[in-house]
Design an enzyme around this catalytic site. Structure first.
Site, PDB file in Angstrom:
ATOM      1  CE  LYS A  10       2.813 -25.339 -14.895  1.00 25.22           C
ATOM      2  NZ  LYS A  10       1.857 -25.863 -15.899  1.00 25.22           N
ATOM      3  N   GLY A  66      -3.803 -17.769 -11.621  1.00 26.91           N
ATOM      4  CA  GLY A  66      -4.528 -19.035 -11.570  1.00 26.91           C
ATOM      5  C   GLY A  66      -5.504 -19.027 -10.416  1.00 26.91           C
ATOM      6  CB  SER A  67      -7.238 -21.783  -8.728  1.00 26.44           C
ATOM      7  OG  SER A  67      -6.129 -22.554  -8.328  1.00 26.44           O
ATOM      8  CB  THR A  68      -8.178 -18.350  -4.654  1.00 24.49           C
ATOM      9  OG1 THR A  68      -8.616 -17.216  -5.407  1.00 24.49           O
ATOM     10  CG2 THR A  68      -7.921 -17.921  -3.215  1.00 24.49           C
ATOM     11  CD  GLU A  69      -7.512 -26.018  -4.455  1.00 28.72           C
ATOM     12  OE1 GLU A  69      -8.351 -25.793  -5.333  1.00 28.72           O
ATOM     13  OE2 GLU A  69      -7.121 -27.155  -4.152  1.00 28.72           O
ATOM     14  CD  GLU A  98      -5.252 -12.022 -12.413  1.00 28.07           C
ATOM     15  OE1 GLU A  98      -6.257 -12.347 -11.745  1.00 28.07           O
ATOM     16  OE2 GLU A  98      -5.130 -12.246 -13.621  1.00 28.07           O
ATOM     17  CB  CYS A 142      -9.533 -14.041 -13.297  1.00 22.57           C
ATOM     18  SG  CYS A 142      -8.572 -12.940 -14.319  1.00 22.57           S
ATOM     19  CD  GLU A 200     -12.703 -17.647 -10.529  1.00 19.00           C
ATOM     20  OE1 GLU A 200     -11.903 -18.372  -9.911  1.00 19.00           O
ATOM     21  OE2 GLU A 200     -12.356 -16.664 -11.194  1.00 19.00           O
TER      22      GLU A 200
HETATM   23  P1  NDP Z   1      -4.652 -23.700 -11.357  1.00 20.91           P
HETATM   24  O1  NDP Z   1      -4.481 -22.596 -10.402  1.00 20.91           O
HETATM   25  O2  NDP Z   1      -4.528 -25.096 -10.877  1.00 20.91           O
HETATM   26  O3  NDP Z   1      -3.605 -23.535 -12.561  1.00 20.91           O
HETATM   27  C1  NDP Z   1      -2.896 -22.353 -12.883  1.00 20.91           C
HETATM   28  C2  NDP Z   1      -1.451 -22.693 -13.225  1.00 20.91           C
HETATM   29  O4  NDP Z   1      -0.756 -23.165 -12.064  1.00 20.91           O
HETATM   30  C3  NDP Z   1      -1.317 -23.815 -14.248  1.00 20.91           C
HETATM   31  O5  NDP Z   1      -0.185 -23.574 -15.065  1.00 20.91           O
HETATM   32  C4  NDP Z   1      -1.115 -25.020 -13.358  1.00 20.91           C
HETATM   33  O6  NDP Z   1      -0.550 -26.094 -14.041  1.00 20.91           O
HETATM   34  C5  NDP Z   1      -0.207 -24.452 -12.297  1.00 20.91           C
HETATM   35  N1  NDP Z   1      -0.189 -25.173 -11.023  1.00 20.91           N
HETATM   36  C6  NDP Z   1      -1.097 -26.060 -10.524  1.00 20.91           C
HETATM   37  N2  NDP Z   1      -0.710 -26.474  -9.290  1.00 20.91           N
HETATM   38  C7  NDP Z   1       0.438 -25.814  -8.998  1.00 20.91           C
HETATM   39  C8  NDP Z   1       1.306 -25.787  -7.843  1.00 20.91           C
HETATM   40  N3  NDP Z   1       1.062 -26.511  -6.762  1.00 20.91           N
HETATM   41  N4  NDP Z   1       2.390 -24.986  -7.889  1.00 20.91           N
HETATM   42  C9  NDP Z   1       2.642 -24.205  -8.965  1.00 20.91           C
HETATM   43  N5  NDP Z   1       1.885 -24.203 -10.066  1.00 20.91           N
HETATM   44  C10 NDP Z   1       0.775 -24.981 -10.093  1.00 20.91           C
HETATM   45  O7  NDP Z   1      -6.012 -23.516 -12.103  1.00 20.91           O
HETATM   46  P2  NDP Z   1      -6.839 -24.673 -12.842  1.00 20.91           P
HETATM   47  O8  NDP Z   1      -6.425 -24.741 -14.215  1.00 20.91           O
HETATM   48  O9  NDP Z   1      -6.835 -25.951 -12.075  1.00 20.91           O
HETATM   49  O10 NDP Z   1      -8.286 -24.065 -12.730  1.00 20.91           O
HETATM   50  C11 NDP Z   1      -9.039 -24.240 -11.530  1.00 20.91           C
HETATM   51  C12 NDP Z   1      -9.844 -23.019 -11.228  1.00 20.91           C
HETATM   52  O11 NDP Z   1      -8.975 -21.904 -11.058  1.00 20.91           O
HETATM   53  C13 NDP Z   1     -10.757 -22.574 -12.334  1.00 20.91           C
HETATM   54  O12 NDP Z   1     -11.950 -23.242 -12.313  1.00 20.91           O
HETATM   55  C14 NDP Z   1     -10.908 -21.121 -12.030  1.00 20.91           C
HETATM   56  O13 NDP Z   1     -11.897 -20.945 -11.067  1.00 20.91           O
HETATM   57  C15 NDP Z   1      -9.593 -20.724 -11.466  1.00 20.91           C
HETATM   58  N6  NDP Z   1      -8.725 -20.073 -12.435  1.00 20.91           N
HETATM   59  C16 NDP Z   1      -8.557 -18.746 -12.354  1.00 20.91           C
HETATM   60  C17 NDP Z   1      -7.777 -18.109 -13.281  1.00 20.91           C
HETATM   61  C18 NDP Z   1      -7.552 -16.669 -13.237  1.00 20.91           C
HETATM   62  O14 NDP Z   1      -7.231 -16.094 -14.267  1.00 20.91           O
HETATM   63  N7  NDP Z   1      -7.650 -16.035 -12.112  1.00 20.91           N
HETATM   64  C19 NDP Z   1      -7.153 -18.802 -14.375  1.00 20.91           C
HETATM   65  C20 NDP Z   1      -7.354 -20.229 -14.346  1.00 20.91           C
HETATM   66  C21 NDP Z   1      -8.109 -20.801 -13.404  1.00 20.91           C
HETATM   67  P3  NDP Z   1      -1.507 -27.096 -14.849  1.00 20.91           P
HETATM   68  O15 NDP Z   1      -2.433 -26.301 -15.693  1.00 20.91           O
HETATM   69  O16 NDP Z   1      -0.575 -27.817 -15.666  1.00 20.91           O
HETATM   70  O17 NDP Z   1      -2.215 -27.887 -13.799  1.00 20.91           O
END
Ligand code: NDP
Length: 478
Positions: free
Chosen positions: A184, A236-239, A258, A292, A389
């Site tokens: 995805k 993606g995000s830590t959250e 990651e 990141c 971050e």
């Molecule tokens: P997210 O972690 O929300 O998104 C990363 C991916 O996970 C996207 O494809 C997202 O979909 C998907 N996703 C969101 N919620 C869920 C879930 N509950 N279960 C499974 N997949 C999910 O990052 P954001 O885009 O919201 O960015 C927020 C913050 O995260 C940024 O400000 C940055 O600090 C950090 N970040 C870090 C990254 C890294 O490389 N370490 C990369 C991106 C963000 P969708 O995009 O469609 O919401």
């Protein structure tokens, strides 16, 4: 001031042929979503709608996982490594052939400068497929036993900052090791993943080996919680990483995460200042700081603080912000309105907490999402801009006196993804590298990536490694 003004050098959009709408790529074909929902993807530089994309619901995710399972059991796991390698080589070559088209598409959908998508993202995508193609018939020598077994179906969720590159980091090792995938892409950057689906068709990849389901967080959740998945790979995000780890804990799924970072870029007094300043700029303003492993905390030795800061300000005044498709552009658009709001909010907090904010004079385009390169000085470790971050073009500057203090401050973060050290002494580099709690330590450079080199974090930056021999482990049942 430059002697001459730059003439515009726009890359042509004509190399990209966008469809009005895209279906889901399941079992080798594009098909509509079961419940007919769709969303629009826009150019963050202009807010122009680029295309309509299908939002996959749980029934679509289920179709994709079923296709991937069938392909795993009946086709992909039956192929010898050297046959899988041929497909990966083919994909790598098609990526190279389509490099220009993919770079323009990436810059349109993501907002990053064409110079970066053309010279960094897309060449690295091809390199990842070539590298893993090379592994596919040599896996018994990878150090995971004489006949390492694939896991099965991988569910992969990627972010918007390096859309096609993150896809390559996920799909290339998975396929090389014999797994099939459902991936995805992020909601705001689905277009290069869909272009990749067409590349899979062109490479005659057996149906179901790669499936692409577009959608938002809910689609990601449906994918990672699907019982038919054997492996979850998330960037993606830590959250969200924590949510995924929780959701997968009761299952047998193998998980790699990651996540975020707050890297220290450490400049010692004996570092060559001009070179270090280039590294600082590359560390935090590359890809608008949507990285990141960005060097978002600059630690400068007190004795060279004024010199480094003056040089950095001079250099930042030469950065060109604007049209991502102009080949002269250094800083492109912020990826989304939501990300821009987050960067603004944290920058305001920085000021409110007493740090001094500075940006070079620069005109922001009226349309689209933009934020100027920004430097905060007078930052203390307690400030939120030194701890959280920001994921934008914002640098927080701190100082140190001794190497021990630099290590202490660099490690004073819940993250541990990367760090940079600038000094002319090799012994100091090794001394620092052995003390920094970071998955990657760059010496006299920053933000350099290579498929042969493992990448990943400590602490809240996640677990597991991607790339290199180490990255293969994530896709084996070991
Ligand atoms: P997210 O972690 O929300 O998104 C990363 C991916 O996970 C996207 O494809 C997202 O979909 C998907 N996703 C969101 N919620 C869920 C879930 N509950 N279960 C499974 N997949 C999910 O990052 P954001 O885009 O919201 O960015 C927020 C913050 O995260 C940024 O400000 C940055 O600090 C950090 N970040 C870090 C990254 C890294 O490389 N370490 C990369 C991106 C963000 P969708 O995009 O469609 O919401």
């Amino acid at each position: 001031m430059p002697k001459f003004e730059y003439a515009p050098a726009p890359e042509s959009r004509a190399v990209v042929s966008l469809r009005e709408s895209y279906g889901l790529f399941i079992n080798g074909e594009f098909s509509p979503g079961v419940d007919g929902r769709a969303f629009k993807t826009i150019s963050p530089a202009t807010e122009e709608v680029l295309a309509e994309v299908t939002e996959a619901g749980p029934a679509d995710v289920d179709r994709a996982v079923t296709a991937a399972r069938k392909a795993y059991e009946h086709t992909w796991s039956q192929l010898p490594g050297k046959e899988r390698a041929k497909y990966l080589f083919r994909i790598a070559r098609i990526v190279q052939e389509k490099a220009r088209e993919l770079a323009v598409l990436e810059s349109l959908d993501n907002g990053k400068p064409i110079r970066e998508s053309r010279d960094v993202d897309i060449p690295l995508v091809a390199a990842h497929f070539f590298y893993h193609a090379g592994w596919a018939d040599k896996l018994e020598y990878a150090g995971y036993g004489p006949a390492p077994r694939a896991l099965g179906v991988a569910g992969q969720v990627i972010p918007w900052n390096f859309p096609l590159l993150m896809l390559a980091w996920k799909i290339a090792p998975a396929l090389a090791c014999g797994n099939t995938v459902v991936l995805k892409p992020a909601e705001t950057t689905p277009l290069t993943a869909l272009a990749f689906a067409e590349i899979c068709q062109q490479a005659d990849l057996p149906p179901g080996v790669v499936n692409i389901v577009t959608g938002a967080g809910e689609t990601g959740r449906a994918l990672v919680t699907h019982p038919g998945i054997d492996k979850v790979a998330f960037t993606g995000s830590t959250e969200v990483g924590i949510q995924i780890a929780r959701a997968c804990a009761p299952s047998r799924k193998k998980v790699t995460l990651e996540l975020g970072g707050k890297a220290a870029n450490i400049v010692f007094e004996d570092a060559p200042v001009d070179q270090a300043v280039e590294g600082i700029v590359n560390g935090i303003f590359f890809n608008q700081g949507h990285v990141c492993c960005a060097g978002s905390r600059l630690l400068v030795q007190e004795s060279v603080y004024s010199e480094v800061l003056a040089s950095l300000r001079r250099r930042l005044a030469t950065l060109r912000l604007g049209d991502p498709l102009d080949k002269n552009t250094d800083v492109g658009a912020i990826n989304s309105a939501a990300q821009l709001a987050k960067i603004r909010e944290l920058s305001e907090v920085g000021e409110a907490e007493g740090a001094q904010r500075w940006s070079p004079p620069c005109e922001l385009p009226v349309k689209g999402f933009w934020f100027p390169p920004t430097v905060f000085t007078g930052v203390s470790q307690a400030h939120r801009i030194a701890r959280e971050e920001i994921f934008g073009p914002v640098l927080s500057v701190l100082t140190f006196r001794t190497p021990a203090e630099a290590v202490e401050k660099a490690n004073n973060t819940p993250y541990g993804l990367s760090a940079g050290v600038w000094t002319e002494k090799g012994s100091m580099i090794l001394w620092m590298a052995s003390r920094l709690r970071a998955g990657v330590v760059w010496a006299n450079t920053f933000n350099k990536f290579d498929p042969t080199s493992p990448f990943g974090g400590y602490k809240e930056s996640g677990y597991g490694r991607e790339g290199g021999r180490h990255g293969l482990e994530a896709y084996f049942d070991v």
